[in-house]
Design an enzyme around this catalytic site. Structure first.
Site, PDB file in Angstrom:
ATOM      1  N   SER A 167       0.822  -1.203   0.000  1.00  0.00           N
ATOM      2  CA  SER A 167       0.000   0.000   0.000  1.00  0.00           C
ATOM      3  C   SER A 167       0.863   1.264   0.000  1.00  0.00           C
ATOM      4  CB  SER A 167      -0.904   0.000   1.236  1.00  0.00           C
ATOM      5  OG  SER A 167      -1.658   1.185   1.300  1.00  0.00           O
ATOM      6  N   ALA A 193       6.982  11.002   4.500  1.00  0.00           N
ATOM      7  CA  ALA A 193       5.925  11.433   5.413  1.00  0.00           C
ATOM      8  C   ALA A 193       4.759  11.942   4.572  1.00  0.00           C
ATOM      9  CB  ALA A 193       6.427  12.502   6.363  1.00  0.00           C
ATOM     10  N   GLY A 229       1.563  11.124   4.739  1.00  0.00           N
ATOM     11  CA  GLY A 229       0.434  11.496   5.588  1.00  0.00           C
ATOM     12  C   GLY A 229      -0.902  10.964   5.119  1.00  0.00           C
ATOM     13  N   CYS A 278       1.009   3.565  10.963  1.00  0.00           N
ATOM     14  CA  CYS A 278       1.590   4.626  10.149  1.00  0.00           C
ATOM     15  C   CYS A 278       2.232   5.685  11.040  1.00  0.00           C
ATOM     16  CB  CYS A 278       0.531   5.275   9.270  1.00  0.00           C
ATOM     17  SG  CYS A 278       1.191   6.585   8.230  1.00  0.00           S
ATOM     18  N   GLY A 300       9.190  -5.183   4.083  1.00  0.00           N
ATOM     19  CA  GLY A 300      10.238  -4.373   4.692  1.00  0.00           C
ATOM     20  C   GLY A 300      11.579  -4.642   4.044  1.00  0.00           C
TER      21      GLY A 300
END
Length: 305
Positions: free
Chosen positions: A21, A70, A72, A131, A244
């Site tokens: 995602s 970042a 968001g 997150c 990861g």
């Protein structure tokens, strides 16, 4: 060639490779490079109840063997996703996809899950409680076992599809969170989300990212992800989707040996749009060289030692 099929709650995968995602959008941009139907599934961009602009710019900074971001949770909101993005995706991808969900509050998560889970081409939900790039919601739900369990339980009550919980590595004991969400009814776990990091402009002394901190991903975090997937897959009985730092077929095979039943590919998609099909082909070649007839035979191979 080895049998690459994997069965997970809500998902029948032709192979275990899934774009993660936030790194693949809704898939359309990648159709110019390859047929999306070579993929096992797709985890769509994180969805919230209302549309979100995300964090102020700049949002991205490079790091050693990785990327700091970042964003968001910028997205057009669940009603646009179900009314527009998912029907368009169904035209270019034949199998079920994973709906990734974020939110400000329990109520946000619950309502988003209820709506998104009703879409025909959603096979499972991925509850993003990890997150690190939003001021409220996100990781605050994923660092306390009781809170994570309660949210999982509430979402399960309204979801028409199986629920996977995406875990944060930014905790002392990730197995405690994993066991808590399993007990609360989670059908699977996906892990790990990004690690919290920073970069600075040495000329000004200011953080490069406007949000100051961001999530670090890429090859540098692979050993951390492997260790956590190994620990969690030993601690729970539900499937684990590992992610990861995976950027090659070898990395993906290693992640499954650690205990993952499938893998998600994140940062590598931003570097090479062909990353996922390359990883699928490399996995096939590696399994052939290992004389493995079924990819399921390598899941948790490390657990015997």
């Amino acid at each position: 060639m080895a049998n690459m099929k994997i069965e997970l709650p809500g998902l029948s995968l032709k192979n275990p490779v899934i774009p993660a995602s936030g790194t693949f959008g809704y898939g359309e941009e990648f159709t110019r490079f390859f047929d999306l139907n070579v993929l096992g599934s797709i985890s769509i961009k994180g969805t919230t109840l209302e549309k979100r602009y995300g964090n102020p710019l700049p949002r991205i900074a490079e790091g050693p063997a990785g990327l700091l971001n970042a964003i968001g949770l910028q997205n057009p909101g669940v009603h646009h996703v179900t009314g527009y993005e998912l029907p368009r995706l169904a035209e270019i991808f034949n199998d079920k996809v994973i709906g990734n969900i974020g939110g400000h509050s329990f109520a946000d998560y619950i309502e988003t899950a209820r709506i998104l889970s009703q879409a025909d081409n959603i096979g499972a939900l991925e509850l993003n409680i990890s997150c690190p790039n939003v001021a409220d919601g996100g990781m605050q739900f994923g660092t306390d076992p009781m809170t994570a369990a309660k949210l999982t339980s509430e979402v399960k009550k309204v979801s028409a599809k199986p629920v996977y919980v995406k875990l944060s590595p930014n905790v002392t004991d990730i197995t405690e969170i994993a066991c808590a969400v399993e007990k609360a009814g989670a059908d699977g776990i996906s892990m790990i989300n990004t690690l919290v990091g920073m970069r600075f402009d040495i000329k000004t002394g200011k953080p490069i990212i406007a949000n100051k901190t961001g999530g670090y991903s890429g090859p540098a975090i692979l050993p951390i992800a492997l260790r956590m997937v190994y620990q969690v897959s030993l601690a729970v009985s539900i499937p684990v989707i590992g992610m990861g730092g995976i950027s090659s077929g070898k990395d993906a095979v290693e992640m499954m040996i650690a205990g993952a039943s499938a893998v998600q590919i994140g940062c590598a998609n931003l570097i090479d749009p062909y990353a996922c099909p390359k990883i699928i082909n490399e996995m096939n070649d590696i399994l052939d060289r290992m004389h493995i007839k079924d990819v399921k035979d390598i899941i948790g191979l490390s657990h015997q030692y």
